[in-house]
Design a protein around this motif. Sequence first.
Motif, PDB file in Angstrom:
ATOM      1  N   UNK A 177     -21.967  26.777  51.000  1.00 16.53           N
ATOM      2  CA  UNK A 177     -22.900  26.638  50.939  1.00 16.53           C
ATOM      3  C   UNK A 177     -23.487  26.955  49.584  1.00 16.53           C
ATOM      4  N   UNK A 178     -25.073  25.500  48.889  1.00 15.16           N
ATOM      5  CA  UNK A 178     -24.901  26.535  47.868  1.00 15.16           C
ATOM      6  C   UNK A 178     -26.651  26.351  48.246  1.00 15.16           C
ATOM      7  N   UNK A 179     -27.904  26.631  47.171  1.00  7.22           N
ATOM      8  CA  UNK A 179     -29.367  25.948  47.395  1.00  7.22           C
ATOM      9  C   UNK A 179     -30.161  27.185  46.299  1.00  7.22           C
ATOM     10  N   UNK A 180     -31.053  26.420  46.256  1.00 13.36           N
ATOM     11  CA  UNK A 180     -31.948  26.307  45.422  1.00 13.36           C
ATOM     12  C   UNK A 180     -32.605  28.346  45.450  1.00 13.36           C
ATOM     13  N   UNK A 181     -32.061  28.883  46.435  1.00 16.16           N
ATOM     14  CA  UNK A 181     -32.188  30.667  46.342  1.00 16.16           C
ATOM     15  C   UNK A 181     -31.556  31.339  45.183  1.00 16.16           C
ATOM     16  N   UNK A 182     -30.179  30.321  44.655  1.00 12.52           N
ATOM     17  CA  UNK A 182     -29.609  30.912  43.439  1.00 12.52           C
ATOM     18  C   UNK A 182     -28.330  31.724  44.534  1.00 12.52           C
ATOM     19  N   UNK A 183     -27.994  31.173  45.294  1.00 12.39           N
ATOM     20  CA  UNK A 183     -27.025  32.170  46.267  1.00 12.39           C
ATOM     21  C   UNK A 183     -26.082  31.161  46.308  1.00 12.39           C
ATOM     22  N   UNK A 184     -24.420  30.720  46.694  1.00 17.55           N
ATOM     23  CA  UNK A 184     -23.684  30.244  47.674  1.00 17.55           C
ATOM     24  C   UNK A 184     -23.248  31.686  48.303  1.00 17.55           C
ATOM     25  N   UNK A 185     -23.240  30.367  49.594  1.00 15.73           N
ATOM     26  CA  UNK A 185     -22.197  31.287  50.879  1.00 15.73           C
ATOM     27  C   UNK A 185     -20.944  31.042  51.180  1.00 15.73           C
ATOM     28  N   UNK A 186     -19.888  31.686  50.896  1.00 14.76           N
ATOM     29  CA  UNK A 186     -18.235  31.309  52.072  1.00 14.76           C
ATOM     30  C   UNK A 186     -18.918  31.981  53.112  1.00 14.76           C
ATOM     31  N   UNK A 187     -18.886  31.002  54.576  1.00 16.63           N
ATOM     32  CA  UNK A 187     -19.010  31.447  55.851  1.00 16.63           C
ATOM     33  C   UNK A 187     -18.648  30.817  56.352  1.00 16.63           C
ATOM     34  N   UNK A 191     -18.642  32.381  63.445  1.00 19.42           N
ATOM     35  CA  UNK A 191     -19.417  33.141  63.984  1.00 19.42           C
ATOM     36  C   UNK A 191     -20.757  32.592  62.963  1.00 19.42           C
ATOM     37  N   UNK A 192     -20.611  32.662  61.828  1.00 16.62           N
ATOM     38  CA  UNK A 192     -21.751  32.096  61.419  1.00 16.62           C
ATOM     39  C   UNK A 192     -21.944  33.394  59.945  1.00 16.62           C
ATOM     40  N   UNK A 193     -21.063  33.875  60.477  1.00 16.68           N
ATOM     41  CA  UNK A 193     -21.293  36.021  59.627  1.00 16.68           C
ATOM     42  C   UNK A 193     -20.537  35.178  58.361  1.00 16.68           C
ATOM     43  N   UNK A 194     -21.225  36.276  57.380  1.00 18.02           N
ATOM     44  CA  UNK A 194     -21.042  35.846  55.613  1.00 18.02           C
ATOM     45  C   UNK A 194     -20.165  36.763  55.510  1.00 18.02           C
ATOM     46  N   UNK A 195     -18.571  36.219  54.503  1.00 14.88           N
ATOM     47  CA  UNK A 195     -17.029  36.581  54.166  1.00 14.88           C
ATOM     48  C   UNK A 195     -17.562  36.866  52.295  1.00 14.88           C
ATOM     49  N   UNK A 196     -18.375  35.979  52.178  1.00  8.77           N
ATOM     50  CA  UNK A 196     -18.218  35.877  50.633  1.00  8.77           C
ATOM     51  C   UNK A 196     -19.831  35.742  50.435  1.00  8.77           C
ATOM     52  N   UNK A 197     -20.341  36.362  48.888  1.00 13.83           N
ATOM     53  CA  UNK A 197     -21.946  35.906  48.453  1.00 13.83           C
ATOM     54  C   UNK A 197     -21.329  35.685  47.360  1.00 13.83           C
TER      55      UNK A 197
END
Length: 326
Positions: A177-187, A191-197
């Motif tokens: 997922x990627x958003x207006x906060x300048x970040x994309x996350x692989x999760x 579990x909902x846990x972040x794998x990579x930022x």
Amino acid sequence: MFPKALLIFLLVTFIAACSVPESKPDKVWRHAEEAAFAADISPDGRFSVVSSLTQGINVWQYGKEEPIYQWSHQGAGSNVVVSVHISADNQYVATSDREAFALWSMRRGEPVGFWRIDESSVRDIAVANEGKGLLVARSNGKVMYFEPMTGRRLEFLGHQEKVNSVDISPNGKFALSGGNDYVAYLWSTESGQIIHTFTHPSRVTLVAIDDEGRYVFTADSQQKSQIWNAQTGAPVSNLQYIARQKIFTDAVFSKDGKRLLTGAPSRRVYEWDIQTGEQINEWKVAPRENMSPPSAVVYGVGYIDEKHVLTESSSGLAELWSREND
């Protein structure tokens, strides 16, 4: 000092060199009588799903002159579906407008379910193989993972602002997922846990997962369009272009893991070398009729085979293109 005529000649030559010549597709199919709102192409290029104002949602099989299914998201009235995604196994399609989303069976040609979102508007949607999991990006910064068969829901709260783009692995276990906060996350959807930022200098507008699990792609609203190693999170390459700004609307990895195909809102379709980020090919889709200046948004891109790519755009046309370089 250059003579004025020579200066004008050099300027025209420079502009011509920087512009993309009009491309000629191998074949064209009319998939929407009026402008299309959204479209997606299956990873193997066999199917396209196109949303338009008066014709609803049409499902097309490659090369056919008539749609195999015609769906209506909201019953009678104008169609407002703006997000479409085909599962990697070609078995399910997810569609959404700003207030609701639906899941459809490609085998039966029927709806599986329809769900409404009350809290905030839907920004993007993605579906896993067998329809086992859906991702719903929302304007409040939340991403919902939903399992239609079991009813399980998980809300990912990692983003601080509006989420613009989501993608899901074929097995449904990993979300991007990627958003207006300048970040994309692989999760993890378990579990909902972040794998990579993956950080960017501006808002992230598009994300894509390689169906083979090798890479992820993230692009922002300015100049950073990055391919990453999905396993380690390390950068692989940054797409190489001179433009100060380049927006992408769709992206798909080739099955052999060597190339990335992207669409843009500027009628452009680009192909890139994954390891170097260098551009390999470029095409220019047909504009919408009666548009001045001529324009079209490329909504969907896909590989038909090693030598051909397919595009769907807001012009309502599906266009087949030959690859010239390897």
